[in-house]
Design an enzyme around this catalytic site. Structure first.
Site, PDB file in Angstrom:
ATOM      1  CG  ASP A 149      29.445  -7.188  62.829  1.00 51.56           C
ATOM      2  OD1 ASP A 149      30.428  -7.433  63.534  1.00 51.56           O
ATOM      3  OD2 ASP A 149      28.625  -6.297  63.083  1.00 51.56           O
ATOM      4  CG  ASP A 181      32.742  -5.979  68.389  1.00 51.79           C
ATOM      5  OD1 ASP A 181      31.943  -6.818  67.941  1.00 51.79           O
ATOM      6  OD2 ASP A 181      32.756  -4.803  68.010  1.00 51.79           O
ATOM      7  CB  CYS A 218      18.662  10.930  41.246  1.00 51.43           C
ATOM      8  SG  CYS A 218      19.710   9.470  41.080  1.00 51.43           S
ATOM      9  CB  CYS A 227      19.907   6.185  39.699  1.00 45.34           C
ATOM     10  SG  CYS A 227      18.301   6.133  40.526  1.00 45.34           S
ATOM     11  CB  CYS A 256      15.680   9.018  39.598  1.00 51.31           C
ATOM     12  SG  CYS A 256      15.812   8.661  41.370  1.00 51.31           S
TER      13      CYS A 256
END
Length: 537
Positions: free
Chosen positions: A98, A133, A287, A289, A292
């Site tokens: 960016d 931008d 969860c 994962c 977890c």
């Protein structure tokens, strides 16, 4: 349906599957790296990589990340010119940089010119680069106009630099500004479409997502996607939370980045696919994962701040990537709308955004053009909103326009949707009578299409038929009246909810001056010949 795909530059972007405006595609950089879209790009701080890009690739299969060229310009310029951006991050996947526009939104200005940031991104070999931008953010119309003008000026300066340099190393992105002012967004997108950039990006969504103003965000995406066409990818800056991933993808976003996984972790917020939970509110970790499955909520709370932040960031990344995989599978299955209907209930504001999508007739018609007419899995319909989904609307439209409209019907045998007839038995029904099914959300379905997609692969609750009874009966009676039907042989329904439908249908047909004769059991007609009269042949 795939007409727009014909113009796609296959060396840059190839569409592999579509559903709604979502695409599974293959993005290819100038040096040959590839990644599959929809593509999630975690934000990586080039100075302090709390979770490294290499770790994300190794443990989560991440194919791309995004980092900040302005921070590199200010703090790591010499190293970047020596090692390249891939050397700085230690990552051999796709790196998008960016330009520092977000810093303008945060701090009001940046100490760099469009020419300098363009040269840096080319020199350090960014795979995907962004011109400097001026983000619109949430601002009034006059201020928004200034950001669009400045952005367009900067883009032209960037193109001049690239023209002088000759062969490009990066894919260049056109950032679309205008904020919530849709006319400005369309104007900005229209001008950028003619500039020859490789892909597009929609800016300034973060304040909207922080305020849960999803309806405005969805309108912004819907405003620009048709303008830029479907031949090049669309990126969404700062997409934020996985709860919106299915929606932005369905609206045509191919790529998106976010730092939320880490920012939320620093703020002790635990991501789920449907929202966030404060760590101090967690009694369990819902969860599976690696974080977890090996940690309890109590242990998470007792960790040091630094360790807990890292664990939460890893968990949050798992949630993001898992949702991306779920979205991709839904696209392949032709069931992305099912996922939208499910996720819309995550928050009232998200549901409102979903309702706005389903009220936008032009958008739904555009989705219909890009949605395959069949898929490998059946369709689930729940309510009147479900009936507006492109695949259901398309099936009803094609059924009426291509099959029922203009059809001449003297006598019709109306069979309840719940009655199954084998092809062998169907072949023995009287040839002089049209055989149509009644009682499904699609209205009248000819016997010849009864076992075709989606008519035999659609699941729906009987409550949907009960709510739409009057509308469906009016449609059926009008179709038969226009077809010149004189006699309707109505097979009595056995299901309680269809009995009411059948009785009301019989009454409505009589109002249309169509003679109605009841058939108790369709098997009485199998193998018979001659004229039908009541329940006998």
């Amino acid at each position: 349906m795939l007409d727009a795909v014909n113009s796609i530059r296959l060396d840059l972007f190839e569409v592999l599957a579509e559903d709604l405006l979502a695409r599974i595609g293959r993005l290819r950089t100038r040096d040959g790296k590839t990644a599959e879209t929809p593509l999630f790009l975690p934000v990586i701080n080039p100075v302090s990589q709390e979770i490294t890009a290499a770790w994300i690739k190794e443990n989560l299969g991440g194919e791309a990340v995004i980092t900040n060229a302005y921070i590199i310009y200010k703090r790591l310029r010499a190293e970047a010119l020596e090692k390249g951006v891939h050397g700085i991050l230690g990552f051999d996947g796709i790196i998008m940089t960016d330009s520092g526009g977000y810093q303008v939104l945060e701090y009001g200005d940046v100490d760099v010119t469009p020419e300098e940031i363009a040269n840096l991104q080319e020199d350090m070999e960014s795979d995907i680069a962004v011109p400097l931008d001026i983000p619109t953010g949430i601002s009034g119309k006059k201020e928004a106009e200034k950001t669009v003008e400045k952005t367009l000026v900067n883009l032209r300066k960037t193109l001049e630099v690239l023209e002088k340099r000759g062969k490009r190393k990066s894919l260049w992105t056109a950032p679309i500004q205008g904020g919530v002012h849709l006319d400005l967004l369309r104007r900005c997108a229209s001008e950028e479409r003619e500039m020859g950039f490789d892909l597009f990006a929609l800016g300034s969504p973060t304040p909207l997502m922080e305020g849960y103003r999803f309806d405005k965000l969805f309108k912004m995406i819907s405003a620009v996607r048709p303008i830029i066409g479907f031949g090049k990818p669309l990126h969404l800056f700062g997409a934020g939370h996985p709860m919106i991933f299915p929606f932005i993808v369905a609206l045509g976003v191919d790529m998106f980045d976010s730092a939320s996984y880490y920012l939320y972790a620093k703020d002790d917020r635990y991501m789920t696919e449907t929202g966030t939970i404060r760590v101090d509110k967690l009694d369990y970790l819902p969860c599976d994962c690696p974080v977890c499955s090996k940690t309890t909520a109590k242990e998470l709370k007792e960790m040091s701040k630094e360790e807990r932040t890292r664990m939460l960031a890893i968990h949050n990344l798992h949630v993001c990537y898992r949702e991306i995989r779920r979205v991709k599978q839904a696209i392949k299955d032709g069931r992305l709308m099912d996922l939208l209907e499910l996720r819309a209930r995550a928050h009232p504001n998200l549901y409102q955004g979903f309702i706005e999508i389903m009220k936008n007739r032009n958008l739904l018609e555009l989705m219909e053009k890009h949605t395959p007419i069949s898929s490998r899995r059946g369709m689930n319909l729940y309510d009147e909103i479900s009936m507006k989904r492109p695949k259901a609307a398309s099936a009803r439209k094609r059924l009426i326009q291509n099959v029922l409209s203009g059809r001449k019907i003297q006598k019709v045998l109306l069979i309840p949707e719940t009655l199954k007839i084998s092809f062998e038995k169907a072949a023995r029904l009287p040839e002089q009578v049209d055989v149509l099914y009644y009682g499904s959300p699609f209205g009248l379905v000819p016997l010849s299409l009864r076992y075709s997609y989606p008519f035999s692969q659609t699941n729906y609750p009987r409550a949907l038929i009960e709510r739409k009874t009057e509308e469906l009966i009016e449609e059926i009676s009008e179709i038969l009246k226009r077809a010149g039907c004189k006699v309707a042989y109505l097979v009595k329904a056995r299901s309680s909810y269809l009995k009411v439908f059948e009785e009301k249908l019989a009454s409505k047909l009589k109002e249309k001056e169509i003679k109605v004769e009841e058939i108790i059991d369709v098997r009485e007609m199998i193998g018979k010949t001659g004229s039908l009269n009541g329940s006998t042949l």
